[in-house]
Design a protein around this motif. Sequence first.
Motif, short mmCIF file in Angstrom:
data_model
loop_
_atom_site.label_atom_id
_atom_site.label_comp_id
_atom_site.label_asym_id
_atom_site.label_seq_id
_atom_site.Cartn_x
_atom_site.Cartn_y
_atom_site.Cartn_z
N ALA A 77 -3.34 14.56 -6.47
CA ALA A 77 -4.55 13.93 -6.78
C ALA A 77 -5.08 12.82 -5.79
CB ALA A 77 -4.13 12.99 -8.08
N PRO A 78 -6.16 12.82 -5.65
CA PRO A 78 -6.95 12.08 -4.86
C PRO A 78 -6.75 10.70 -4.92
CG PRO A 78 -8.41 13.70 -5.37
CD PRO A 78 -7.24 13.71 -6.29
N ASN A 79 -6.67 9.64 -4.02
CA ASN A 79 -6.69 8.28 -4.25
C ASN A 79 -8.02 7.66 -4.38
OD1 ASN A 79 -8.00 8.07 -1.66
ND2 ASN A 79 -6.25 7.06 -0.71
N ALA A 80 -8.16 6.53 -4.81
CA ALA A 80 -9.53 5.93 -4.79
C ALA A 80 -10.71 6.32 -3.89
CB ALA A 80 -9.54 4.31 -5.04
N GLN A 81 -10.37 6.60 -2.53
CA GLN A 81 -11.16 6.89 -1.51
C GLN A 81 -11.34 8.64 -1.48
OE1 GLN A 81 -8.49 4.95 -0.89
NE2 GLN A 81 -10.00 3.14 -1.04
N GLY A 82 -10.66 9.39 -2.42
CA GLY A 82 -10.71 10.72 -2.61
C GLY A 82 -10.09 11.39 -1.64
N GLN A 83 -8.83 10.64 -1.01
CA GLN A 83 -8.22 11.53 0.16
C GLN A 83 -6.52 11.47 -0.85
OE1 GLN A 83 -8.13 8.10 2.71
NE2 GLN A 83 -9.04 9.64 4.33
N ARG A 88 -4.41 11.52 4.19
CA ARG A 88 -3.98 10.13 4.83
C ARG A 88 -3.14 10.27 5.89
NH1 ARG A 88 -1.97 7.47 -0.12
NH2 ARG A 88 -1.53 5.67 1.09
N ILE A 89 -2.22 11.43 6.11
CA ILE A 89 -1.24 11.76 6.99
C ILE A 89 -1.91 12.14 8.16
CG2 ILE A 89 0.65 13.00 7.74
CD1 ILE A 89 1.94 12.84 4.87
N ARG A 90 -2.84 13.24 8.12
CA ARG A 90 -3.73 13.57 9.14
C ARG A 90 -4.56 12.45 9.57
NH1 ARG A 90 -5.43 17.34 4.96
NH2 ARG A 90 -4.36 19.27 5.06
N GLU A 91 -5.12 11.66 8.85
CA GLU A 91 -6.00 10.61 9.42
C GLU A 91 -5.28 9.61 10.45
OE1 GLU A 91 -8.16 6.75 7.55
OE2 GLU A 91 -8.80 8.63 6.51
N ILE A 92 -4.12 9.16 9.75
CA ILE A 92 -3.28 8.34 10.58
C ILE A 92 -2.68 8.94 12.11
CG2 ILE A 92 -0.85 7.23 10.54
CD1 ILE A 92 -1.37 6.66 7.58
N MET A 93 -2.35 10.12 11.78
CA MET A 93 -1.83 10.89 13.04
C MET A 93 -2.90 11.08 13.90
SD MET A 93 1.22 13.09 11.25
CE MET A 93 2.19 13.01 13.18
N ARG A 94 -4.03 11.57 13.67
CA ARG A 94 -5.23 11.70 14.70
C ARG A 94 -5.63 10.61 15.22
NH1 ARG A 94 -8.78 13.20 10.27
NH2 ARG A 94 -7.93 15.11 9.64
N MET A 106 6.10 6.84 8.60
CA MET A 106 4.70 7.25 8.17
C MET A 106 4.65 6.58 6.56
SD MET A 106 1.60 9.04 8.25
CE MET A 106 1.75 9.79 9.76
N ALA A 107 6.00 7.08 5.99
CA ALA A 107 5.61 6.34 4.54
C ALA A 107 5.35 4.64 4.49
CB ALA A 107 7.13 6.50 3.74
N GLU A 108 5.80 4.07 5.39
CA GLU A 108 5.67 2.54 5.45
C GLU A 108 4.03 2.45 6.04
OE1 GLU A 108 8.16 0.47 8.05
OE2 GLU A 108 9.87 1.30 7.22
N ALA A 109 3.49 3.28 6.69
CA ALA A 109 2.11 3.27 7.06
C ALA A 109 1.14 3.54 6.11
CB ALA A 109 1.87 4.21 8.17
N LEU A 110 1.81 4.62 4.96
CA LEU A 110 0.93 4.83 4.04
C LEU A 110 0.93 3.92 2.85
CD1 LEU A 110 1.91 8.65 3.80
CD2 LEU A 110 -0.49 7.61 4.12
#
Length: 150
Positions: A77-83, A88-94, A106-110
């Motif tokens: 299910a997407p979060n409030a931003q639709g992600q 979110r993992i892709r965005e952080i790693m990019r 990664m869990a901490e970053a999320l």
Amino acid sequence: MIEDLPWEEFAGDPDTYIEKLEEKEDGLQKDLYKVRQELRLMRQLKKHKDTAEEWRRKGIPDQRQSADDDEDNDLAAPNAQGQTRKDRIREIMRQDPQRLWKAGSMAEALGVPTKSKSVRVTMDELVRAGELVKHPGSNYQYAAGIRQAS
């Protein structure tokens, strides 16, 4: 059983009787194993039968969900931003494609440090999809970061 042994003969040739008793013991062990297996199967059958009977009387119960499942449903299910979590993992790693990430980091970053196992599962799915690369020591890297470094 032991009372039936011909003790006079036994005293004369104990090796023969030891061998016969060992054979009898092996046979009893095998019989005991079979009985235990049948007993285990009957207990399982009774348990399933009791469960089926309870379901007939009360209806089939709803699937259980832990309290953690409700708050961490962002895998699909997407979060409030639709992600989704994958997004979110892709965005952080990019943001730093050369960086190696552990699932816990990664869990901490999320913002879900208690969900490192589910984050690792998600990261493994991204590895299978070719979006991440898994290095020795369970370090993950954005696949595009590998191509840029080459």
